[in-house]
Design a protein around this motif. Structure first.
Motif, short mmCIF file in Angstrom:
data_model
loop_
_atom_site.label_atom_id
_atom_site.label_comp_id
_atom_site.label_asym_id
_atom_site.label_seq_id
_atom_site.Cartn_x
_atom_site.Cartn_y
_atom_site.Cartn_z
N ILE A 50 9.11 3.83 67.20
CA ILE A 50 8.01 4.51 66.51
C ILE A 50 7.89 5.98 66.91
N GLU A 51 8.21 6.31 68.15
CA GLU A 51 7.92 7.65 68.64
C GLU A 51 9.15 8.43 69.12
N ILE A 52 9.92 7.87 70.05
CA ILE A 52 10.97 8.65 70.70
C ILE A 52 12.09 9.03 69.74
N ALA A 53 12.69 8.04 69.06
CA ALA A 53 13.79 8.33 68.14
C ALA A 53 13.36 9.23 66.98
N PRO A 54 12.22 8.97 66.33
CA PRO A 54 11.78 9.89 65.26
C PRO A 54 11.52 11.31 65.77
N ALA A 55 10.98 11.44 67.00
CA ALA A 55 10.73 12.77 67.56
C ALA A 55 12.04 13.52 67.76
N ALA A 59 13.19 17.06 65.82
CA ALA A 59 13.58 18.25 66.56
C ALA A 59 15.01 18.68 66.23
N MET A 60 15.93 17.72 66.16
CA MET A 60 17.31 18.05 65.84
C MET A 60 17.45 18.48 64.39
N GLY A 61 16.58 17.99 63.51
CA GLY A 61 16.61 18.43 62.12
C GLY A 61 16.30 19.90 61.99
N PRO A 268 2.67 14.06 69.40
CA PRO A 268 4.11 13.84 69.31
C PRO A 268 4.81 14.21 70.61
N ILE A 269 5.93 13.58 70.86
CA ILE A 269 6.67 13.82 72.09
C ILE A 269 7.27 15.21 72.09
N VAL A 270 7.66 15.73 70.93
CA VAL A 270 8.19 17.11 70.87
C VAL A 270 7.54 17.80 69.69
#
Length: 270
Positions: A50-55, A59-61, A268-270
């Motif tokens: 839910i949080e880490i992978a989407p964040a 950011a990489m996008g 959000p984490i980032v």
């Protein structure tokens, strides 16, 4: 960085709690351990998906564009999972905590059985648990650096996971020596691998990745956490459980607590 190190250290030293439990057989309950392990799995899976992978993807996008970001994040997730899998593959089957955490040693201790061969088993397990803790330390460290609240939540899940590992180390050593001190020392040493893995892993990532790509390590973390949850936590919970509902309820509560906490934090984490 100091906070991230302290969080990783505390998560690792939760093996000390397990060590203490492993020398006091009257406090060990398989149903509680099963629910706790499943709860930790629910926390880890929820925060990863839910949080880490989407964040990491967001950011990489911004750096690469969405299509390239998906490929890189997917690759990092896979690499994280393969790292945990590789560690499990090099560990002998009969020494892997994911395979032996089923309460058998706890039953032997509770019956007062004293077996000198258990000393070797306990020492080997300390080395195995230390190896397991290396990627977990990196995961906690990186997540805390990027977003302290998310990292601390992840550390709590890892700490819950580490308690039974501390039991697995301390119980056979205590049975063999009847020395709580020896048992606690080995449980502590196995946990110290977590902050060591945090620092060394982070330095390696910084050397390999450009500064703006360090956020990709979040996807690596998510892959590790998913692999740990599905390959270690949930199987160990099933081995400890005395009824299937213990693992089921623990997992459900862990996921719900994580979702609710993310909603309340709204950060959000980032």
């Amino acid at each position: 960085m100091t906070l991230a190190f302290v969080v990783a250290l505390l998560a690792g030293l939760s093996t000390v709690v397990g060590g203490w439990l492993g020398t006091r057989s009257g406090l060990l309950r398989r149903d509680v351990l099963a629910a706790s392990l499943a709860f930790a799995a629910g926390l880890m899976i929820a925060i990863s998906v839910i949080e880490i992978a989407p964040a990491a993807l967001r950011a990489m996008g911004d750096v690469l564009g969405q299509d390239a970001a998906r490929a890189w994040v997917g690759g990092a997730l896979l690499l994280g999972a393969l790292t945990v899998l590789a560690i499990d593959k090099v560990i002998p089957h009969d020494l892997n905590p994911a395979e032996i955490e089923g309460g058998e040693q706890l039953e032997r201790i509770s019956m007062g059985e004293k077996d000198a061969q258990l000393l070797r088993s306990g020492v080997l397990l300390a080395a195995v648990v230390a190896l397991h803790n290396l990627p977990e330390g990196l995961a906690t460290f990186v997540a805390t650096l990027e977003q302290p609240k998310g990292g601390i939540t992840l550390a709590v899940a890892i700490a819950i996971h580490n308690v039974p590992e501390g039991v697995a180390v301390a119980a056979p050593i205590y049975a063999a020596t009847r020395s709580r001190t020896h048992a606690m020392v080995w449980a502590t040493v196995s946990g110290l691998a977590e902050p060591f893995g945090a620092v060394v892993g982070y330095l390696v990532l910084r050397a390999l990745l450009p500064e703006e790509w360090l956020v990709l390590s979040l996807a690596l973390v998510a892959g590790m956490m998913l692999a740990v949850s599905f390959m270690e936590l949930l199987p160990a919970a099933r081995r400890y459980q005395t009824h299937y509902s213990q693992s089921l309820v623990g997992f459900f509560l862990g996921a719900v607590v994580m979702v609710l906490s993310l909603q309340l934090l709204s950060a959000p984490i980032v």
